[in-house]
Every structure is written in structure tokens, then in C-alpha cells.
Design a protein around this motif. Sequence first.
Motif, PDB file in Angstrom:
ATOM      1  N   ALA A 507      -8.578  -7.315 -57.212  1.00 18.33           N
ATOM      2  CA  ALA A 507      -8.203  -8.433 -56.222  1.00 18.33           C
ATOM      3  C   ALA A 507      -6.708  -8.483 -56.450  1.00 18.33           C
ATOM      4  O   ALA A 507      -5.940  -8.297 -57.526  1.00 18.33           O
ATOM      5  N   ARG A 509      -3.102 -10.546 -55.981  1.00 14.09           N
ATOM      6  CA  ARG A 509      -2.785 -12.092 -56.355  1.00 14.09           C
ATOM      7  C   ARG A 509      -2.097 -12.744 -54.909  1.00 14.09           C
ATOM      8  O   ARG A 509      -1.506 -11.947 -54.019  1.00 14.09           O
ATOM      9  N   ASP A 513      -2.731 -18.127 -56.354  1.00 16.90           N
ATOM     10  CA  ASP A 513      -3.601 -17.878 -57.399  1.00 16.90           C
ATOM     11  C   ASP A 513      -3.140 -18.264 -58.493  1.00 16.90           C
ATOM     12  O   ASP A 513      -2.194 -18.357 -58.984  1.00 16.90           O
ATOM     13  N   LEU A 518      -7.888 -15.419 -60.002  1.00 13.82           N
ATOM     14  CA  LEU A 518      -7.974 -13.780 -59.552  1.00 13.82           C
ATOM     15  C   LEU A 518      -8.983 -13.306 -60.299  1.00 13.82           C
ATOM     16  O   LEU A 518      -9.775 -12.237 -59.884  1.00 13.82           O
TER      17      LEU A 518
END
Length: 558
Positions: A507, A509, A513, A518
Motif C-alpha cells: 500500500a 501512503r 493516511d 496503511l
Amino acid sequence: MLGFVWLWFGVVHASVLLDGGWREVRTGDTPAAVLKQFRQGQLAAFEPSLLHSFPREGTGSWVVLRPQPPWVDEERVLTIYPPALGRITVYHADGHTSTLALDEAGGPQLGHGRLAYRYPASVPASSLILLKLEPVDGLSPPLSFHMESLTAFLSHDAHWLTLFSACFAVMLTMALMALCFALMLRDNTFSWYAGYIFCYALIQSIQTGFLFHPLEFGWLAPSASLLESAAIALSVAFAALFMARFCELQRFAPLLRAPVLALAIGMPLLVLMRSSSIDVLVDVAQALVDPLLILGALLMLLAATVAAAHGSRHAWFFLVGWTPLLALTALSTAQLSGALPGMGWISDASVVAGAFEAIVLSIGLGDRALTMRRDRDLVRALADNDSLTGVLNRRAWSEAAEATLEESTGRPVALLFLDLDRFKLLNDQQGHRAGDRALIEVAEALRAELRPSDLLGRYGGEEFIAMLDGVVQEQAMQVATRLCRRVYRLEIPVNDEFMLSISIGVAMRTFSDTVETLIERADQAMYQAKVNGRNQARLYDRPRGITDESWPRVSEVE
């Protein structure tokens, strides 16, 4: 120490030979009558160059000195060692008198570490010297007398001043450094050490006269006896508190810890009793102080020896630094009773031994500080690292990840959520030991593949997590794919059919976030990787409705 021995023997060999006689002062005495009795041999003979105890109570004592040939036909200096408390009157042939005292600064009587009086060359070198030792309260140390040329005196005085200034400077510097460490480390052991060294330096500065000359605190001379007694008691109290902590008596000599701490409490109480105006308390304090000092010194020596024998490394520092000082203190105490008259260097040697002790104990305290730091780092490592794999545990990783997100504003950050495939099957078929070995090998492989700046942690069970700062999406996928291959190449068998592998969710950022969001998105991507067949990396798909402005751009990395 060798320089001090050279200094002392230089004084002895440069001295003019003296004969001496003495008696107590009587009512109606006159200088002429005393000198006449000396010539007729009616005074008690003594060796001026050796330490001799004179009664200072009552009306005092007369001392007559007679220089022996060969005489020195130049300016001479009479020195009295050690510099006794109280006044000493010098009588001259023309009838006038001069006074030698510690509280008189300046003038021709000044002598560092000794009372000194200068005789001009016009005074015949064979003239008798008449002194009157005035009464003084308390115990008076034995005295020795020397006559030497002014040139020799100035040379020896300069050597004495240099040596003892250096010794006191060392002691006070070590004490101040210990106070700084006490404030920084919040460890009272350093405070007790500083108090002990400071009190010991004060004791020696009084006994050697350094406090009065060259420091010129002559106004303290009337209360010097009480000040010295208080400093002695406090030094023992501080020494007891220091060695109890420094030598770790609670761990290595628990039975002796309580008596040592009792000594630390008892000595200040004696000072309070002695300084009170109640005669009974003063008499009791004076009767107890010397036995308690002797017993206390032996007790601390025993406690340190027992602690050292049981494994206390710092107790050895204490013994090496403190034992020479204890031996010199015992010899000095013996001199007060008239023993060892030829060892006049003992009093001054205690100052050199004090500086030596300060250095040794400071080295020991430095070792203690390093040990404390090493232990603290070890505890921190144990608290932050997973005990099995050695990577960050979940709490420590989360704290480090939050700090990374705060510091990396404007830079891309990738989060990798890693989960071992079929790990439960490995545990069930081969046992938990095989599972632990597999986790250790995987953690080592992941750590070797990632950069030192990347945050790698064990999230729980067979799950690992990594945060890569400054890595764009393409680079993050390349790293994740490389990790999958590295783990598979370990060739850890799950059973006859499967090898251990890993699935990774990636994932990137966004500006809104947090660490939790995250992790949540990377976990979902990892689940998709498992659904798609395991042993692969999967990037979290951007949900509909998220604009390009919500995601970091490649230009922002540059």
C-alpha cells in the motif's frame, strides 16, 4: 608519589642540624630563665627533626632549639611541620616577639604547608631559638622543627605548593564531574562520591594548612577543630553511602549492608551531639568518635572485600583506591599517640593518596556509567525487539512507523504486509520448533534484502510488516517481488508437497493516511495475493472516487 618522597627527603637533607629541649610553661617563667635552664641541661631533650608530642593544654609548652655547626651565614627560615592549630610565639634576643599562626596571612611568617619564620643574616646562626607553644583546645598533632636557608626553603615551598595544588585540583575536579554525572544520570551514587571527596579534601586542606595558605581562609582558623571533626564525620557517612551503592552490597554482601548504612547515620549524629551545648552529649560524642571511626573503616573494608569476593567488579575499584588511604590514616592515628616519629611524610602523603583514590574511584564510576548505559540499551533492545526473530516487535515498529510518517511529509512511503503461506500446516506437521526456526530464517532473509533504513517488524504470529521511506510504487513492487523470491529460495519444506513461501500486500501512503489505515489497505492487498495463488506481491487497488491529487507523485520523490 615519587615526587612527594623526593620533596620530603630534600627538606630533611637541606636542614641545619638542631638540638632541642622543652618543658611545660609554669607561672612566673621568663624567656631568660628558660634559656638558662636549657644551657644547664634542665629541659627535657628531644630530636627536633622528628615528630614530638607537646602538651598544649593548661599554659602550653616552652621549646628551645640550638643550631649545630656548620652554621649557615645567610638568611634562614625556621619551619614547623605540620602547621599546628593555635599560636606559637617566637622570642628574640632584643626582647620583642613574633607570632606564628594559621590565621595570619601574608608577611614573612607565610609558609605553605608549614609554619615558617625568616631569620635575617644579621642574626647569628648559632643563636638559640625560643618558642612558646600556646594552649589550644582539642588534640594537637606532634610537631617537628627544621632550619634551612631561604633559597632551599623557597625551592621546597614551590614544590610543595605545586604538588598539593595539583592534588586538591584533582580531588575537586573529580567531585564536580561526579555531580554532573549525578544530575545527568540521576544516580545518587555519584552524589555520595562527590560529597565524600569534597569532605576529604576539606579535611586535608585543614590539616596541611592549605585552607589558610594559600587559600587565605584564615577566618576559619578559630573553628577549624570543629570544622575538621564535622568534615571527618560527614566524609565517613558519604563514604558509607557511596560504597553501599557502588559495591552493590544489597546484591553481593546483603548482611553487611545494614551495618554500613547505620554507620552513615551514626556519624552525623555524633557531629550534632558534639556541636550541642549539652556537656553530657559532648563528652559521649568525643568518647565514641574515635572507636566508631576505627570500626567503621574496618567494616567498610570488610564489606568491600566480601563484595569483591562475591563478584562485584566495582568493589575492586573501591579497594584499590581506598585501602592505601586507610593504611595512611591508621599510621597517622598511631602518630598522634607518639608512634612513628621519623615518618613525618605520612600526613602529606594522605593528600597524594586522596588524589590517587579520587582518580581510581572516578575510573570506577566511569565504568559504572558505561555499565548502566549498556544495561539500559540492552533493556531497551529487549523491550523493542521480538525475542525470537530479533526484528522490531509490534509496539516498537508502530512507534517508529508513526515517527517516519511525520518526518516524511512530501515523500512517498510504501507499506508491505507479509504473511507466510501454509505456516500453520508447517507447525502442525513438523512441530513448533521447526516453525520457530523457519521464522528466524525468514526474518534474516527479509532483513538482508531490505535497506538498513527500512523498518522491519514482526506484526504477530507468522506476519511481518515493513515500511519503506522514499520509495515509489514501482520500486515498492520490485522490492516486494524480490522478497517473495528470497523467501521461496530458502527451500524450507512445509510437507512433501509444498515449500514455505510468503504473500505480500503493498500500500502506498496518501496524504491523509495514518499507520493504521496503511496497514489496513496493505492487509487487504495481502489477502488478495493469497486468493490469487500465494507466493506473490499484490498492490492495493485505488478505490473509485480517489483523485490523482490524493496520491504522491513521482516528481515529489525527486
